[in-house]
Structures are given as C-alpha cells and as structure tokens.
Scaffold this motif. Structure first.
Motif, PDB file in Angstrom:
ATOM      1  N   GLN A   1     -40.600 -54.655-131.696  1.00  0.00           N
ATOM      2  CA  GLN A   1     -41.796 -54.362-131.246  1.00  0.00           C
ATOM      3  C   GLN A   1     -43.056 -55.107-131.438  1.00  0.00           C
ATOM      4  O   GLN A   1     -43.097 -55.254-132.723  1.00  0.00           O
ATOM      5  CB  GLN A   1     -42.268 -52.742-131.540  1.00  0.00           C
ATOM      6  CG  GLN A   1     -43.247 -52.210-130.568  1.00  0.00           C
ATOM      7  CD  GLN A   1     -43.326 -51.798-129.335  1.00  0.00           C
ATOM      8  OE1 GLN A   1     -42.235 -51.359-128.815  1.00  0.00           O
ATOM      9  NE2 GLN A   1     -44.286 -52.499-128.467  1.00  0.00           N
ATOM     10  N   THR A   2     -43.937 -55.626-130.599  1.00  0.00           N
ATOM     11  CA  THR A   2     -44.799 -56.485-131.010  1.00  0.00           C
ATOM     12  C   THR A   2     -46.076 -55.896-130.238  1.00  0.00           C
ATOM     13  O   THR A   2     -46.045 -54.915-129.511  1.00  0.00           O
ATOM     14  CB  THR A   2     -44.737 -57.707-130.380  1.00  0.00           C
ATOM     15  OG1 THR A   2     -44.497 -57.955-129.112  1.00  0.00           O
ATOM     16  CG2 THR A   2     -43.691 -58.490-131.233  1.00  0.00           C
ATOM     17  N   GLY A   3     -47.290 -56.420-130.460  1.00  0.00           N
ATOM     18  CA  GLY A   3     -48.468 -55.874-129.800  1.00  0.00           C
ATOM     19  C   GLY A   3     -49.591 -55.288-130.532  1.00  0.00           C
ATOM     20  O   GLY A   3     -49.333 -54.967-131.842  1.00  0.00           O
ATOM     21  N   PRO A   4     -50.809 -55.037-129.950  1.00  0.00           N
ATOM     22  CA  PRO A   4     -51.809 -54.339-130.794  1.00  0.00           C
ATOM     23  C   PRO A   4     -51.456 -53.004-131.369  1.00  0.00           C
ATOM     24  O   PRO A   4     -51.850 -52.835-132.582  1.00  0.00           O
ATOM     25  CB  PRO A   4     -52.841 -54.336-129.794  1.00  0.00           C
ATOM     26  CG  PRO A   4     -52.186 -54.606-128.307  1.00  0.00           C
ATOM     27  CD  PRO A   4     -51.002 -55.252-128.612  1.00  0.00           C
ATOM     28  N   ALA A   5     -50.702 -52.246-130.785  1.00  0.00           N
ATOM     29  CA  ALA A   5     -50.411 -50.726-131.162  1.00  0.00           C
ATOM     30  C   ALA A   5     -49.682 -50.843-132.662  1.00  0.00           C
ATOM     31  O   ALA A   5     -50.245 -50.110-133.562  1.00  0.00           O
ATOM     32  CB  ALA A   5     -49.837 -49.998-130.369  1.00  0.00           C
ATOM     33  N   ILE A   6     -48.748 -51.766-132.595  1.00  0.00           N
ATOM     34  CA  ILE A   6     -48.002 -51.898-133.710  1.00  0.00           C
ATOM     35  C   ILE A   6     -48.589 -52.429-135.154  1.00  0.00           C
ATOM     36  O   ILE A   6     -48.476 -52.274-136.116  1.00  0.00           O
ATOM     37  CB  ILE A   6     -46.574 -52.238-133.631  1.00  0.00           C
ATOM     38  CG1 ILE A   6     -45.593 -52.040-134.594  1.00  0.00           C
ATOM     39  CG2 ILE A   6     -46.439 -53.887-133.449  1.00  0.00           C
ATOM     40  CD1 ILE A   6     -44.915 -50.733-134.324  1.00  0.00           C
ATOM     41  N   ARG A   7     -49.359 -53.397-134.624  1.00  0.00           N
ATOM     42  CA  ARG A   7     -50.282 -53.995-135.663  1.00  0.00           C
ATOM     43  C   ARG A   7     -51.760 -53.155-136.207  1.00  0.00           C
ATOM     44  O   ARG A   7     -52.305 -53.560-136.948  1.00  0.00           O
ATOM     45  CB  ARG A   7     -50.695 -55.477-135.004  1.00  0.00           C
ATOM     46  CG  ARG A   7     -49.565 -56.647-134.927  1.00  0.00           C
ATOM     47  CD  ARG A   7     -50.232 -57.777-134.534  1.00  0.00           C
ATOM     48  NE  ARG A   7     -51.084 -57.957-133.549  1.00  0.00           N
ATOM     49  CZ  ARG A   7     -50.647 -58.195-132.355  1.00  0.00           C
ATOM     50  NH1 ARG A   7     -49.531 -58.598-132.141  1.00  0.00           N
ATOM     51  NH2 ARG A   7     -51.487 -58.210-131.501  1.00  0.00           N
TER      52      ARG A   7
END
Ligand SMILES: NC(=O)c1ccc[n+]([C@@H]2O[C@H](COP(=O)([O-])OP(=O)(O)OC[C@H]3O[C@@H](n4cnc5c(N)ncnc54)[C@H](OP(=O)(O)O)[C@@H]3O)[C@@H](O)[C@H]2O)c1
Length: 259
Positions: A218-224
């Motif tokens: 999982q990548t992207g703004p929500a995981i970060r």
C-alpha cells in the motif's frame, strides 16, 4: 465418465465453457436459451443443437450445465426436473448460489464456478481460469474433477460456505476495483487527460500483489498520513459528495490497515 454436455443458457459462461469443452472432444449435444438466435450463435460452430426453452433439450446428455442469471437458477432447475427427472447430473455455475438449490432436486448435483470475470466477446485462455467445485457426492465430484481438469489447470474442491466467502472476496477485488477505475477515468476526462496514462500504474498495482502481501504494497497519502495532500484532493473533488464520501471512507480504511 462424462462425454456429452447440454447447456441451459448461451451467455458469457456458457460460451467460454462450451467452447473449451468442445475443443477437448466433449460433445455439446444441445444449447437452450429463451432467444433461439443467441443459442444458435453458440451452437453452430460447436456442431450442437440450439433449442428455445427446455421442451426440446437433449435428453441423453451425460451432464446438464445451468449457466443463467442467479435469480433464474431455481426456476430452471424446477423445469429441468419436470423435463428430465431427478437422475440426471446437473450443475450450476454461480458463485453466490448454494449447491443445495440443486441437491434437493437431483441425485447428482454440483456447482462448477469459474473464478474469473468472463465476457463472451472477450477471448480468454480457459486453462488459466480457476474452477471451484462442490458436488453432493464423492463419485460425481470425481467425474467433474476429471472433466474440468481436462480444460482448466486448477480445480479447487471447496465447501458452499467457502465458495460464498470467495465470491464476496472476488466482488471486492474485481468489481470494486473496476468501479474505482471508472471513477478515475471520469476524473481524467473532466480534466482533459487520457485515462491510458494510468494503465502502467494499474497494471503494476495488480502485478505487485502476485508475490507480495497487498497490505505491504500500500502506498499513497492515506498510509503516509499526508494530511495536506488529502485536503487538496478533497478540494479538487469539490461539490461531488459521492466521490468525497468514498475518498474519506477509503482513506480511513487504509490508515486503519497498516502493515
Ligand atoms: N460472467 C461471469 O464473469 C461469471 C463468472 C462466474 C460465474 N458466473 C455465473 O454464471 C451464471 C451465468 O452468468 P453469465 O454471465 O453467463 O450470464 P449471461 O451472460 O447474462 O447469460 C445468461 C444466459 O441465460 C439465458 N437465460 C436467462 N434466463 C433463461 C431462462 N429462463 N431459460 C433459458 N435461458 C435463460 C440467457 O439467454 P436468453 O435471454 O436468450 O434466455 C443467457 O444466454 C450466473 O449464475 C453467474 O453468477 C458468471
């Protein structure tokens, strides 16, 4: 041994399954459909008989495959029982429908569910389609396993309960992802962008999870937890309440599922 088959239905599943069986020297004795034209289109190249409804369906086939919409299976099983009696081998192809819908009527009843999204006009290598099988007795299960192993490389024996869970999982993995592609395409079109630009990203997302855990990929703004970026996206979605709600809910779900 099953050497001949008749189909009820001439749609997506019937088309791919009948062609694969025919290629493997199984005789397709008849294909029944409400619209004769559709049955004829499938039957002609398979040297099979197209019939309208069940009244003229072949009576000597070793196996009857009901490949009609889920909501029509029970009604057709009842009619088939009236036409052919309880001794015939009968299967349906639905992931969500239990095998019991046939077991109550036929001595040899089963479900043969192809775990793939099948469209009759899209070519597919049927050998690569996983087949999930549940039969009501061991000898029938063995006969079906032999038959379907001849056209597909993976035949899985599963319970009705597992089948329904697998169907739910496949709806989430396939139908929901595809819906996301539709929304992504709309955003591209609205901003004069070509959706093809996203193809490599979509393919890489699917390819990565073949040999990695999805949660770890999982990548992207929500995981970060990149709040500024998420705020910007919500601003871009503006008045679209449906997309905004989905964006917020999916982002929350992603942030709750950290590796
Ligand atoms: N497509 C997939 O990706 C997929 C994958 C796995 C399993 N399945 C399952 O396979 C089954 C069939 O799905 P499908 O996608 O092949 O459906 P489909 O393309 O809509 O085809 C359904 C067929 O059933 C016929 N039919 C409908 N009612 C009938 C009736 N009362 N008597 C005789 N024929 C009737 C239709 O023809 P007429 O209108 O001419 O009667 C049509 O040929 C469903 O249970 C589905 O859940 C589908």
């Amino acid at each position: 041994m099953i050497r001949s088959v008749s189909f009820i239905g001439s749609g997506n599943v019937a088309t791919h399954m009948a062609r694969a069986l025919y290629k493997n020297q199984i005789e397709i004795r008849s294909i029944a459909s409400r619209r004769l034209r559709s049955a004829k289109q499938l039957a002609a190249p398979l040297k099979s008989k197209a019939v309208k409804g069940l009244s003229s369906i072949d009576r000597k086939s070793d196996l009857y495959i009901i490949a009609v919409p889920d909501d029509s299976i029970e009604k057709l099983a009842k009619s088939l029982l009236n036409h052919l009696g309880p001794k015939k081998r009968v299967v349906h192809t639905s992931g969500a429908t239990p095998t019991s819908i046939l077991e109550d009527r036929f001595h040899k009843a089963a479900c043969v569910w192809p775990l793939q999204s099948l469209s009759k006009d899209k070519r597919i290598d049927f050998r690569q389609v996983p087949i999930c099988l549940k039969a009501n007795n061991k000898s029938f299960q063995k006969e079906l396993k032999v038959l379907f192993n001849s056209i597909a490389s993976s035949v899985y024996l599963i319970s009705d309960e597992q089948k329904q869970a697998l169907h739910l999982a496949s709806v989430i993995a396939n139908n929901f992802s595809n819906h996301m592609f539709t929304l992504a395409q709309t955003i591209c079109v609205n901003h004069d962008l070509d959706f093809d630009m996203l193809h490599p990203l979509i393919l890489e997302t699917a390819n990565k999870i073949i040999d990695h855990e999805p949660i770890a990929m999982q990548t992207g703004p929500a995981i970060r937890d990149d709040k500024k970026t998420m705020k910007l996206h919500l601003k871009l979605l503006g008045e679209n309440k449906e997309y905004t709600k989905l964006y917020k809910e999916l982002s929350k779900s992603i942030s709750r599922h950290k590796p």
